[in-house]
Write an enzyme that holds these catalytic residues in place. Structure first.
Site, PDB file in Angstrom:
ATOM      1  N   LYS A  83      -5.667  -5.900  -0.831  1.00  0.00           N
ATOM      2  CA  LYS A  83      -5.115  -5.841  -2.354  1.00  0.00           C
ATOM      3  C   LYS A  83      -5.809  -7.147  -3.056  1.00  0.00           C
ATOM      4  O   LYS A  83      -5.588  -8.285  -2.648  1.00  0.00           O
ATOM      5  CB  LYS A  83      -3.835  -5.573  -2.828  1.00  0.00           C
ATOM      6  CG  LYS A  83      -3.604  -4.674  -3.959  1.00  0.00           C
ATOM      7  CD  LYS A  83      -2.221  -4.419  -3.908  1.00  0.00           C
ATOM      8  CE  LYS A  83      -1.515  -3.971  -5.206  1.00  0.00           C
ATOM      9  NZ  LYS A  83      -0.238  -4.056  -5.331  1.00  0.00           N
TER      10      LYS A  83
HETATM   11  C1  E4P Z   1       0.855  -1.740  -7.674  1.00  0.00           C
HETATM   12  O1  E4P Z   1       0.275  -1.871  -6.826  1.00  0.00           O
HETATM   13  C2  E4P Z   1       2.047  -2.759  -8.206  1.00  0.00           C
HETATM   14  O2  E4P Z   1       2.597  -3.140  -7.086  1.00  0.00           O
HETATM   15  C3  E4P Z   1       3.132  -2.168  -9.003  1.00  0.00           C
HETATM   16  O3  E4P Z   1       2.822  -0.813  -9.135  1.00  0.00           O
HETATM   17  C4  E4P Z   1       3.427  -3.120 -10.144  1.00  0.00           C
HETATM   18  O4  E4P Z   1       4.489  -2.402 -10.989  1.00  0.00           O
HETATM   19  P1  E4P Z   1       5.507  -3.107 -11.929  1.00  0.00           P
HETATM   20  O5  E4P Z   1       4.640  -3.125 -13.096  1.00  0.00           O
HETATM   21  O6  E4P Z   1       6.610  -2.267 -12.078  1.00  0.00           O
HETATM   22  O7  E4P Z   1       5.684  -4.604 -11.453  1.00  0.00           O
END
Ligand code: E4P
Length: 216
Positions: A83
């Protein structure tokens, strides 16, 4: 539509996996920090539990360092997806990793043009964050619809992984749009199979049946 679970908590992953809700996993530095455990150990445990993509986020911000970090993650398991944050350095890293056959997911995407750049760089997945956009009064799902339209116009193969999911309506709308994947916190997953009328119906069936047994 595939369901990924958005957590680094191995117990949550196990519970969701038992129920058939886990086609893959997304983690991020904040989620790993919440576990209080070593990043690599967490990833190894998740890979041992889940038969599907496991997203591991790099911490570096410079392209060469992201590539090095990504390569180390990729060595952990074939299911690792690296990622990468949505920056110019990130896109350079995506291109280099893709050239070496390492799959990437570009995260922190907040508009469809960023998503087009992600696909052009050769990422396997793009993560548009819908909840964080909704939080600032900008409709997150509109962005997802536009991404799907652009990817379909040009036959782009990058999969849309809808992230920052806050509630079941985000999942409903993602499914109606035809997004490939949603990544869902365990708390939200636990609401998906429930309906008060289902509960009320079960109560009535049990009550009626038990009453009939007493009169026999
Ligand atoms: C995705 O890969 C992220 O980890 C996640 O969806 C972020 O979500 P949040 O806005 O609730 O922190």
């Amino acid at each position: 539509m595939k369901f990924f679970i958005d957590t680094a908590d191995i117990e949550e992953i196990r519970m969701a996996n038992r129920r058939g809700w886990v086609d893959g996993v997304t983690t991020n530095p904040s989620l790993v920090a919440k576990t209080g455990r070593d990043h690599v150990e967490v990833l190894k445990d998740i890979c041992a539990e889940v038969n599907g993509p496991v997203n591991a986020e790099v911490m570096s911000l410079e392209a060469e360092k992201m590539v090095a970090e990504g390569k180390e993650f990729a060595k952990l398991h074939d299911n690792i997806i690296v990622k990468i944050p949505m920056t110019e350095d990130g896109l350079i890293a995506v291109r280099q990793l893709a050239a070496e056959g390492i799959r990437t997911n570009v995260t922190l995407v907040f508009n469809p043009i960023q998503a087009l750049m992600v696909a052009k760089a050769g990422a396997s997945y793009v993560s548009p964050f819908v909840g964080r956009l909704d939080d600032i009064s900008s409709p997150g799902l509109e962005m997802v619809g536009q991404i799907q339209q652009i990817y379909s116009n040009y036959g782009l193969k990058t999969e849309t992984l809808v992230a920052s999911i806050r509630h079941p309506i985000h999942i409903l709308d993602s499914a109606l749009i035809g997004a490939d994947i949603v990544t869902i916190p365990f708390k939200v997953m636990q609401n998906l199979a429930k309906h008060p009328l289902t509960d009320r119906g079960i109560e009535a069936f049990v009550r009626d049946y038990e009453a009939s047994q007493k009169t026999q």
